[in-house]
Design a protein around this motif. Structure first.
Motif, PDB file in Angstrom:
ATOM      1  N   MET A  56     -68.126   1.519  17.536  1.00 49.55           N
ATOM      2  CA  MET A  56     -67.350   1.692  18.761  1.00 49.55           C
ATOM      3  C   MET A  56     -65.863   1.835  18.451  1.00 49.55           C
ATOM      4  N   GLY A  57     -65.363   1.060  17.489  1.00 51.02           N
ATOM      5  CA  GLY A  57     -63.954   1.162  17.128  1.00 51.02           C
ATOM      6  C   GLY A  57     -63.604   2.528  16.567  1.00 51.02           C
ATOM      7  N   VAL A  58     -64.469   3.055  15.683  1.00 49.48           N
ATOM      8  CA  VAL A  58     -64.210   4.383  15.102  1.00 49.48           C
ATOM      9  C   VAL A  58     -64.243   5.458  16.182  1.00 49.48           C
ATOM     10  N   LEU A  59     -65.253   5.387  17.060  1.00 47.31           N
ATOM     11  CA  LEU A  59     -65.355   6.402  18.122  1.00 47.31           C
ATOM     12  C   LEU A  59     -64.185   6.318  19.093  1.00 47.31           C
ATOM     13  N   VAL A  60     -63.746   5.107  19.412  1.00 52.14           N
ATOM     14  CA  VAL A  60     -62.600   4.954  20.317  1.00 52.14           C
ATOM     15  C   VAL A  60     -61.334   5.515  19.680  1.00 52.14           C
ATOM     16  N   LEU A  61     -61.177   5.304  18.391  1.00 55.94           N
ATOM     17  CA  LEU A  61     -60.009   5.866  17.697  1.00 55.94           C
ATOM     18  C   LEU A  61     -60.004   7.389  17.763  1.00 55.94           C
ATOM     19  N   PHE A  62     -61.157   7.991  17.527  1.00 57.96           N
ATOM     20  CA  PHE A  62     -61.229   9.451  17.589  1.00 57.96           C
ATOM     21  C   PHE A  62     -61.090   9.948  19.024  1.00 57.96           C
ATOM     22  N   LEU A  63     -61.566   9.159  19.995  1.00 57.98           N
ATOM     23  CA  LEU A  63     -61.371   9.538  21.388  1.00 57.98           C
ATOM     24  C   LEU A  63     -59.882   9.526  21.743  1.00 57.98           C
ATOM     25  N   LEU A  64     -59.176   8.508  21.321  1.00 59.84           N
ATOM     26  CA  LEU A  64     -57.735   8.442  21.578  1.00 59.84           C
ATOM     27  C   LEU A  64     -57.003   9.582  20.875  1.00 59.84           C
ATOM     28  N   GLU A  65     -57.462   9.913  19.675  1.00 61.18           N
ATOM     29  CA  GLU A  65     -56.847  11.030  18.958  1.00 61.18           C
ATOM     30  C   GLU A  65     -57.075  12.345  19.705  1.00 61.18           C
ATOM     31  N   ALA A  66     -58.278  12.531  20.242  1.00 59.38           N
ATOM     32  CA  ALA A  66     -58.557  13.742  21.009  1.00 59.38           C
ATOM     33  C   ALA A  66     -57.713  13.796  22.285  1.00 59.38           C
ATOM     34  N   ILE A  67     -57.545  12.638  22.937  1.00 61.80           N
ATOM     35  CA  ILE A  67     -56.712  12.602  24.147  1.00 61.80           C
ATOM     36  C   ILE A  67     -55.264  12.936  23.806  1.00 61.80           C
ATOM     37  N   ARG A  68     -54.796  12.415  22.673  1.00 61.48           N
ATOM     38  CA  ARG A  68     -53.433  12.723  22.247  1.00 61.48           C
ATOM     39  C   ARG A  68     -53.247  14.221  21.985  1.00 61.48           C
ATOM     40  N   GLU A  69     -54.240  14.811  21.335  1.00 63.12           N
ATOM     41  CA  GLU A  69     -54.162  16.251  21.062  1.00 63.12           C
ATOM     42  C   GLU A  69     -54.208  17.053  22.356  1.00 63.12           C
ATOM     43  N   MET A  70     -55.045  16.628  23.302  1.00 63.47           N
ATOM     44  CA  MET A  70     -55.123  17.334  24.580  1.00 63.47           C
ATOM     45  C   MET A  70     -53.782  17.274  25.314  1.00 63.47           C
ATOM     46  N   ARG A  71     -53.179  16.099  25.356  1.00 66.35           N
ATOM     47  CA  ARG A  71     -51.880  15.966  26.025  1.00 66.35           C
ATOM     48  C   ARG A  71     -50.802  16.773  25.307  1.00 66.35           C
ATOM     49  N   LYS A  72     -50.907  16.799  23.992  1.00 64.36           N
ATOM     50  CA  LYS A  72     -49.917  17.529  23.202  1.00 64.36           C
ATOM     51  C   LYS A  72     -49.955  19.018  23.505  1.00 64.36           C
ATOM     52  N   TYR A  73     -51.139  19.583  23.508  1.00 61.35           N
ATOM     53  CA  TYR A  73     -51.250  21.025  23.713  1.00 61.35           C
ATOM     54  C   TYR A  73     -51.288  21.404  25.184  1.00 61.35           C
ATOM     55  N   SER A  74     -51.578  20.444  26.060  1.00 60.41           N
ATOM     56  CA  SER A  74     -51.542  20.755  27.502  1.00 60.41           C
ATOM     57  C   SER A  74     -50.103  20.853  27.998  1.00 60.41           C
ATOM     58  N   ASN A  75     -49.199  20.099  27.406  1.00 67.40           N
ATOM     59  CA  ASN A  75     -47.792  20.121  27.814  1.00 67.40           C
ATOM     60  C   ASN A  75     -46.989  21.226  27.129  1.00 67.40           C
ATOM     61  N   HIS A  76     -47.658  22.055  26.373  1.00 63.46           N
ATOM     62  CA  HIS A  76     -46.970  23.142  25.666  1.00 63.46           C
ATOM     63  C   HIS A  76     -46.555  24.214  26.670  1.00 63.46           C
ATOM     64  N   GLU A  77     -45.308  24.561  26.652  1.00 63.51           N
ATOM     65  CA  GLU A  77     -44.787  25.582  27.549  1.00 63.51           C
ATOM     66  C   GLU A  77     -44.697  26.904  26.807  1.00 63.51           C
ATOM     67  N   THR A  78     -45.219  27.931  27.427  1.00 62.15           N
ATOM     68  CA  THR A  78     -45.218  29.261  26.818  1.00 62.15           C
ATOM     69  C   THR A  78     -44.140  30.120  27.442  1.00 62.15           C
ATOM     70  N   THR A  79     -43.607  30.983  26.627  1.00 61.01           N
ATOM     71  CA  THR A  79     -42.606  31.941  27.090  1.00 61.01           C
ATOM     72  C   THR A  79     -43.064  33.342  26.756  1.00 61.01           C
ATOM     73  N   GLY A  80     -42.378  34.323  27.315  1.00 62.99           N
ATOM     74  CA  GLY A  80     -42.764  35.705  27.078  1.00 62.99           C
ATOM     75  C   GLY A  80     -42.504  36.158  25.669  1.00 62.99           C
ATOM     76  N   GLU A  81     -41.653  35.472  24.927  1.00 64.32           N
ATOM     77  CA  GLU A  81     -41.315  35.880  23.579  1.00 64.32           C
ATOM     78  C   GLU A  81     -42.299  35.346  22.546  1.00 64.32           C
ATOM     79  N   VAL A  82     -43.207  34.448  22.956  1.00 62.23           N
ATOM     80  CA  VAL A  82     -44.159  33.875  22.010  1.00 62.23           C
ATOM     81  C   VAL A  82     -45.139  34.943  21.570  1.00 62.23           C
ATOM     82  N   HIS A  83     -45.409  34.978  20.306  1.00 64.42           N
ATOM     83  CA  HIS A  83     -46.314  35.973  19.765  1.00 64.42           C
ATOM     84  C   HIS A  83     -47.744  35.673  20.223  1.00 64.42           C
ATOM     85  N   LEU A  84     -48.562  36.730  20.341  1.00 69.34           N
ATOM     86  CA  LEU A  84     -49.921  36.567  20.825  1.00 69.34           C
ATOM     87  C   LEU A  84     -50.745  35.680  19.890  1.00 69.34           C
TER      88      LEU A  84
END
Length: 228
Positions: A56-84
């Motif tokens: 349970m401890g290992v799975l919870v750690l990986f769950l928290l890591e996944a949540i951190r990654e989701m928040r990290k990439y969900s808050n990413h702001e894109t602009t028109g100059e960003v390459h495809l």
């Protein structure tokens, strides 16, 4: 998928297989309980709590890591100059974070479900064994009472033992009533356990359906990203 998440996904598939084996009527509670009390599992049961909290401890750690990654990439702001290519990489990382979140989340949930199912099946097997033992005691007590009553009718000359026989019959009747009451109570407990198991089955079916919907949604989003 990295090696760690491949192992977690494999663990999730194994959990699904175990839940199906426990839920489907493939064996009686006696067989499952006999398997749970085997020598190999008895050796593991000595440290079962340690293994449970470790997983349970290992799975919870990986769950928290996944949540951190989701928040990290969900808050990413894109602009028109960003390459495809950069945008596609960002979307792919967000998709992987979401996938890892679902894998670890369902793994944690199924660990709890399996633990609860094992407890319920063991309790059901013990109740069935107790009910059978109580039924045999009730049948033997009834047979003894009938034999004593027949002896009383056929041997009227023994007046000195009549009171003793009546007392023994009364005691046996009380014992039969107690065993009958205990058997009814155990039947009610068995029905309650069965209703809990049915509730767990319905909850698992619902979560499996939600998981399938989410997986289809993620697949569709991934396909849409690739098309873009």
């Amino acid at each position: 998928m990295s090696l760690v998440w491949t192992l977690i996904a494999t663990f999730l598939y194994a959990e699904i297989a175990v839940v199906l084996l426990l839920v489907l009527p493939l064996g009686s509670p006696y067989k499952y309980n006999r398997f749970f009390k085997s020598k190999f599992l008895a050796m593991l049961a000595k440290q079962a709590h340690l293994y449970f909290f470790l997983i349970m401890g290992v799975l919870v750690l990986f769950l928290l890591e996944a949540i951190r990654e989701m928040r990290k990439y969900s808050n990413h702001e894109t602009t028109g100059e960003v390459h495809l290519n950069v945008e596609m990489q960002h979307s792919m990382r967000l998709f992987r974070a979401q996938r890892n979140f679902y894998i670890s989340g369902f793994s944690i949930f199924l660990v709890l479900v399996i633990r609860r199912l094992v407890t319920l099946i063991s309790a059901q097997a013990n109740l069935l064994a107790q009910s059978e033992a109580s039924m045999k005691q009730a049948q033997s007590a009834t047979a003894a009472a009938r034999s004593l009553m027949e002896d009383k009718k056929t041997d009227k000359a023994k007046e000195a033992t009549e009171d003793t026989t009546l007392n023994e019959c009364a005691k046996l009747k009380e014992r039969v009533q107690e065993l009958t009451t205990q058997l009814n109570r155990e039947k009610k407990d068995k029905e309650a356990l069965k209703s809990q198991a049915d509730g767990l089955n319905r909850e698992f079916d619902r979560l499996t359906e939600e998981y399938s919907k989410l997986q289809k949604k993620i697949t569709i989003e991934s396909a849409g990203i690739k098309d873009d």
